[in-house]
Design a protein around this motif. Structure first.
Motif, PDB file in Angstrom:
ATOM      1  N   GLY A 213      -5.959   6.589  -9.143  1.00  0.00           N
ATOM      2  CA  GLY A 213      -5.646   8.008  -9.214  1.00  0.00           C
ATOM      3  C   GLY A 213      -4.514   8.400  -8.280  1.00  0.00           C
ATOM      4  O   GLY A 213      -3.646   9.214  -8.631  1.00  0.00           O
ATOM      5  N   ARG A 214      -4.501   7.829  -7.084  1.00  0.00           N
ATOM      6  CA  ARG A 214      -3.442   8.131  -6.116  1.00  0.00           C
ATOM      7  C   ARG A 214      -2.092   7.612  -6.593  1.00  0.00           C
ATOM      8  O   ARG A 214      -1.063   8.280  -6.412  1.00  0.00           O
ATOM      9  CB  ARG A 214      -3.799   7.536  -4.752  1.00  0.00           C
ATOM     10  N   ILE A 215      -2.094   6.428  -7.203  1.00  0.00           N
ATOM     11  CA  ILE A 215      -0.844   5.905  -7.756  1.00  0.00           C
ATOM     12  C   ILE A 215      -0.337   6.813  -8.869  1.00  0.00           C
ATOM     13  O   ILE A 215       0.851   7.167  -8.931  1.00  0.00           O
ATOM     14  CB  ILE A 215      -1.044   4.470  -8.273  1.00  0.00           C
ATOM     15  N   ALA A 216      -1.254   7.213  -9.757  1.00  0.00           N
ATOM     16  CA  ALA A 216      -0.871   8.075 -10.874  1.00  0.00           C
ATOM     17  C   ALA A 216      -0.366   9.420 -10.372  1.00  0.00           C
ATOM     18  O   ALA A 216       0.651   9.941 -10.853  1.00  0.00           O
ATOM     19  CB  ALA A 216      -2.049   8.273 -11.822  1.00  0.00           C
ATOM     20  N   ALA A 217      -1.077  10.000  -9.400  1.00  0.00           N
ATOM     21  CA  ALA A 217      -0.678  11.305  -8.882  1.00  0.00           C
ATOM     22  C   ALA A 217       0.690  11.247  -8.225  1.00  0.00           C
ATOM     23  O   ALA A 217       1.520  12.160  -8.386  1.00  0.00           O
ATOM     24  CB  ALA A 217      -1.730  11.801  -7.887  1.00  0.00           C
ATOM     25  N   LYS A 218       0.952  10.153  -7.496  1.00  0.00           N
ATOM     26  CA  LYS A 218       2.257   9.999  -6.845  1.00  0.00           C
ATOM     27  C   LYS A 218       3.366   9.834  -7.891  1.00  0.00           C
ATOM     28  O   LYS A 218       4.431  10.454  -7.793  1.00  0.00           O
ATOM     29  CB  LYS A 218       2.222   8.774  -5.921  1.00  0.00           C
ATOM     30  N   PHE A 219       3.097   9.033  -8.898  1.00  0.00           N
ATOM     31  CA  PHE A 219       4.118   8.731  -9.889  1.00  0.00           C
ATOM     32  C   PHE A 219       4.398   9.940 -10.782  1.00  0.00           C
ATOM     33  O   PHE A 219       5.545  10.199 -11.157  1.00  0.00           O
ATOM     34  CB  PHE A 219       3.660   7.548 -10.751  1.00  0.00           C
ATOM     35  N   LEU A 220       3.342  10.671 -11.146  1.00  0.00           N
ATOM     36  CA  LEU A 220       3.485  11.809 -12.051  1.00  0.00           C
ATOM     37  C   LEU A 220       3.744  13.119 -11.313  1.00  0.00           C
ATOM     38  O   LEU A 220       3.946  14.159 -11.952  1.00  0.00           O
ATOM     39  CB  LEU A 220       2.216  11.954 -12.897  1.00  0.00           C
ATOM     40  N   ASP A 221       3.699  13.066  -9.977  1.00  0.00           N
ATOM     41  CA  ASP A 221       3.902  14.255  -9.158  1.00  0.00           C
ATOM     42  C   ASP A 221       2.903  15.352  -9.530  1.00  0.00           C
ATOM     43  O   ASP A 221       3.267  16.516  -9.764  1.00  0.00           O
ATOM     44  CB  ASP A 221       5.334  14.772  -9.292  1.00  0.00           C
ATOM     45  N   VAL A 222       1.628  14.978  -9.601  1.00  0.00           N
ATOM     46  CA  VAL A 222       0.559  15.933  -9.870  1.00  0.00           C
ATOM     47  C   VAL A 222      -0.456  15.852  -8.728  1.00  0.00           C
ATOM     48  O   VAL A 222      -0.488  14.879  -7.978  1.00  0.00           O
ATOM     49  CB  VAL A 222      -0.154  15.667 -11.218  1.00  0.00           C
ATOM     50  N   THR A 223      -1.263  16.868  -8.598  1.00  0.00           N
ATOM     51  CA  THR A 223      -2.313  16.904  -7.588  1.00  0.00           C
ATOM     52  C   THR A 223      -3.660  16.840  -8.285  1.00  0.00           C
ATOM     53  O   THR A 223      -4.006  17.730  -9.067  1.00  0.00           O
ATOM     54  CB  THR A 223      -2.228  18.185  -6.742  1.00  0.00           C
ATOM     55  N   LEU A 224      -4.407  15.781  -8.010  1.00  0.00           N
ATOM     56  CA  LEU A 224      -5.734  15.657  -8.593  1.00  0.00           C
ATOM     57  C   LEU A 224      -6.740  16.451  -7.775  1.00  0.00           C
ATOM     58  O   LEU A 224      -6.612  16.555  -6.551  1.00  0.00           O
ATOM     59  CB  LEU A 224      -6.163  14.186  -8.624  1.00  0.00           C
ATOM     60  N   PRO A 225      -7.758  17.004  -8.417  1.00  0.00           N
ATOM     61  CA  PRO A 225      -8.809  17.688  -7.657  1.00  0.00           C
ATOM     62  C   PRO A 225      -9.470  16.746  -6.656  1.00  0.00           C
ATOM     63  O   PRO A 225      -9.553  15.538  -6.882  1.00  0.00           O
ATOM     64  CB  PRO A 225      -9.800  18.124  -8.745  1.00  0.00           C
ATOM     65  N   GLU A 226      -9.929  17.298  -5.556  1.00  0.00           N
ATOM     66  CA  GLU A 226     -10.593  16.499  -4.529  1.00  0.00           C
ATOM     67  C   GLU A 226     -11.796  15.769  -5.123  1.00  0.00           C
ATOM     68  O   GLU A 226     -12.505  16.302  -5.967  1.00  0.00           O
ATOM     69  CB  GLU A 226     -11.049  17.413  -3.397  1.00  0.00           C
ATOM     70  N   ARG A 227     -11.983  14.539  -4.697  1.00  0.00           N
ATOM     71  CA  ARG A 227     -13.090  13.670  -5.093  1.00  0.00           C
ATOM     72  C   ARG A 227     -12.969  13.152  -6.534  1.00  0.00           C
ATOM     73  O   ARG A 227     -13.938  12.647  -7.097  1.00  0.00           O
ATOM     74  CB  ARG A 227     -14.451  14.362  -4.912  1.00  0.00           C
ATOM     75  N   THR A 228     -11.814  13.266  -7.147  1.00  0.00           N
ATOM     76  CA  THR A 228     -11.614  12.624  -8.448  1.00  0.00           C
ATOM     77  C   THR A 228     -11.565  11.115  -8.235  1.00  0.00           C
ATOM     78  O   THR A 228     -10.806  10.621  -7.405  1.00  0.00           O
ATOM     79  CB  THR A 228     -10.302  13.094  -9.104  1.00  0.00           C
ATOM     80  N   THR A 229     -12.382  10.356  -8.961  1.00  0.00           N
ATOM     81  CA  THR A 229     -12.489   8.913  -8.732  1.00  0.00           C
ATOM     82  C   THR A 229     -11.821   8.118  -9.844  1.00  0.00           C
ATOM     83  O   THR A 229     -11.614   8.614 -10.951  1.00  0.00           O
ATOM     84  CB  THR A 229     -13.961   8.486  -8.640  1.00  0.00           C
ATOM     85  N   ASP A 230     -11.521   6.863  -9.523  1.00  0.00           N
ATOM     86  CA  ASP A 230     -10.956   5.970 -10.529  1.00  0.00           C
ATOM     87  C   ASP A 230     -11.922   5.768 -11.693  1.00  0.00           C
ATOM     88  O   ASP A 230     -11.507   5.679 -12.856  1.00  0.00           O
ATOM     89  CB  ASP A 230     -10.624   4.610  -9.905  1.00  0.00           C
ATOM     90  N   ALA A 231     -13.217   5.677 -11.391  1.00  0.00           N
ATOM     91  CA  ALA A 231     -14.206   5.470 -12.449  1.00  0.00           C
ATOM     92  C   ALA A 231     -14.180   6.627 -13.445  1.00  0.00           C
ATOM     93  O   ALA A 231     -14.281   6.416 -14.662  1.00  0.00           O
ATOM     94  CB  ALA A 231     -15.602   5.311 -11.854  1.00  0.00           C
ATOM     95  N   GLU A 232     -14.028   7.851 -12.940  1.00  0.00           N
ATOM     96  CA  GLU A 232     -13.943   9.008 -13.836  1.00  0.00           C
ATOM     97  C   GLU A 232     -12.698   8.947 -14.703  1.00  0.00           C
ATOM     98  O   GLU A 232     -12.733   9.225 -15.903  1.00  0.00           O
ATOM     99  CB  GLU A 232     -13.937  10.304 -13.012  1.00  0.00           C
ATOM    100  N   LEU A 233     -11.572   8.580 -14.102  1.00  0.00           N
ATOM    101  CA  LEU A 233     -10.312   8.534 -14.841  1.00  0.00           C
ATOM    102  C   LEU A 233     -10.305   7.424 -15.885  1.00  0.00           C
ATOM    103  O   LEU A 233      -9.675   7.543 -16.934  1.00  0.00           O
ATOM    104  CB  LEU A 233      -9.146   8.339 -13.869  1.00  0.00           C
ATOM    105  N   LEU A 234     -11.010   6.331 -15.598  1.00  0.00           N
ATOM    106  CA  LEU A 234     -11.023   5.181 -16.513  1.00  0.00           C
ATOM    107  C   LEU A 234     -12.125   5.267 -17.559  1.00  0.00           C
ATOM    108  O   LEU A 234     -12.143   4.471 -18.496  1.00  0.00           O
ATOM    109  CB  LEU A 234     -11.208   3.888 -15.710  1.00  0.00           C
ATOM    110  N   HIS A 235     -13.033   6.226 -17.404  1.00  0.00           N
ATOM    111  CA  HIS A 235     -14.224   6.263 -18.254  1.00  0.00           C
ATOM    112  C   HIS A 235     -13.881   6.348 -19.737  1.00  0.00           C
ATOM    113  O   HIS A 235     -14.524   5.695 -20.561  1.00  0.00           O
ATOM    114  CB  HIS A 235     -15.109   7.441 -17.849  1.00  0.00           C
ATOM    115  N   THR A 236     -12.892   7.133 -20.092  1.00  0.00           N
ATOM    116  CA  THR A 236     -12.519   7.255 -21.506  1.00  0.00           C
ATOM    117  C   THR A 236     -11.347   6.355 -21.876  1.00  0.00           C
ATOM    118  O   THR A 236     -10.958   6.295 -23.048  1.00  0.00           O
ATOM    119  CB  THR A 236     -12.151   8.714 -21.837  1.00  0.00           C
ATOM    120  N   THR A 237     -10.772   5.675 -20.893  1.00  0.00           N
ATOM    121  CA  THR A 237      -9.625   4.798 -21.151  1.00  0.00           C
ATOM    122  C   THR A 237     -10.056   3.359 -21.375  1.00  0.00           C
ATOM    123  O   THR A 237      -9.474   2.647 -22.201  1.00  0.00           O
ATOM    124  CB  THR A 237      -8.641   4.853 -19.963  1.00  0.00           C
ATOM    125  N   LEU A 238     -11.056   2.920 -20.634  1.00  0.00           N
ATOM    126  CA  LEU A 238     -11.470   1.520 -20.651  1.00  0.00           C
ATOM    127  C   LEU A 238     -12.556   1.309 -21.697  1.00  0.00           C
ATOM    128  O   LEU A 238     -13.648   1.861 -21.578  1.00  0.00           O
ATOM    129  CB  LEU A 238     -11.987   1.142 -19.259  1.00  0.00           C
TER     130      LEU A 238
END
Length: 305
Positions: A213-238
């Motif tokens: 999430g931190r890599i994505a936020a840095k690359f896309l220049d977006v701010t993720l909500p606090e406590r957003t986890t990789d597992a949440e972001l990957l849940h519908t992708t993986l």
């Protein structure tokens, strides 16, 4: 009798906006197309630790090993898991905190380690369990690393006594990433002991890491909500049954004990992905087979999560 009112405090995370999720998913799916330099994330500048893509990203076109579910249904997945683990033995180690009431000074915390031995034969497994007390005391002992120190010492005593055969996997319900971030000296002690001829060692964790999430936020220049986890972001992708490509945790100063690999797997269709961490001694060509066996074990024992 009138009792005092009880107040419960909880933090409810802010939902991630759909457009942000969509852009991050698109980014995650196209990770291997970017330069490894772009995907490098410095974790700690003082000891010089960072993560970067593994060699797997050089020849792959997508983040996951599968682009659709691996099995048609749960019975098919169970058959696959038993067949893969037949004649195998899985040793599992975890630490549990249990609150205790002590007459002299109120509440205390008792830490226990549990060791489970799973023996697989055909379509069944035999499970043996042993229990040992680690260390009594307040939660502060964990915050200072005292509990983790005792846990790692107990873990290494068990690990050293295992048969040195290739049909054993040792699973630790812990995290190299957490240890590196919070107790680096413990990691420096642990890792050299895992790179010998002993059986394969894998740490597994469901904690709230957010490195992708931190890599994505840095690359896309977006701010993720606090406590957003990789597992949440990957849940519908993986997809179910897939794993992500490996990332490497490394040291700018070439300290070998800081080096390991990690990825996320999706062993359960309903459950978010689980992070696995692997010592560097495992050759890249053997990673898939090893992680498939860990996935099979979780499929057959979903309660360990």
């Amino acid at each position: 009798m009138i009792g005092e009112p009880c107040v419960f405090k909880a933090t409810v995370p802010r939902p991630v906006p759909p457009e942000t999720i969509a852009s991050i998913h698109l980014f995650l799916e196209s990770l291997p197309q970017f330069s490894p330099t772009d995907l490098t994330l410095v974790l700690d500048r003082e000891p010089g630790t960072y993560i970067h893509p593994s060699e797997e990203f050089q020849d792959q076109g997508w983040l996951a090993t599968y682009q659709k579910p691996r099995w048609a249904d749960l019975p098919t997945a169970l058959d696959w898991a038993y067949e893969l683990l037949e004649t195998f033995k899985v040793e599992r180690f975890l630490t549990v905190r249990q609150p205790m009431l002590v007459l002299d000074w109120g509440r205390s915390d008792e830490y226990f380690f549990y060791r489970y031995s799973h023996h697989y034969q055909a379509t069944q497994q035999e499970i043996l369990k042993s229990l040992g007390s680690l260390l009594p005391g307040p939660t502060a002992n964990f915050q200072t690393g005292e509990i983790l120190h005792e846990e790692i010492a107990s873990l290494l005593r068990i690990y050293a006594k295992l048969d040195k055969t290739p049909d054993i996997i040792f699973l630790w319900c812990g995290s190299f990433l957490d240890t590196a971030a919070n107790w680096p000296d413990e990691l420096l002690h642990l890792m050299p002991n895992l790179n010998g001829p002993q059986p394969a060692f894998v740490a597994y964790s469901t904690n709230g890491a957010n490195h992708f999430g931190r890599i994505a936020a840095k690359f896309l220049d977006v701010t993720l909500p606090e406590r957003t986890t990789d597992a949440e972001l990957l849940h519908t992708t993986l997809p179910w049954g897939a794993r992500t490509r490996l990332f490497c945790h490394d040291s700018l100063n070439n300290v070998d004990a800081y080096k390991f690999c990690f990825c996320y797997i999706r062993p359960l269709q309903e459950y978010p992905p689980v992070r696995l961490e692997i010592p560097p001694k495992v050759p890249l060509k053997e990673i898939d087979r090893l992680l498939d066996r860990v996935m099979a074990h979780i499929i057959l024992n979903p309660n360990i999560l």
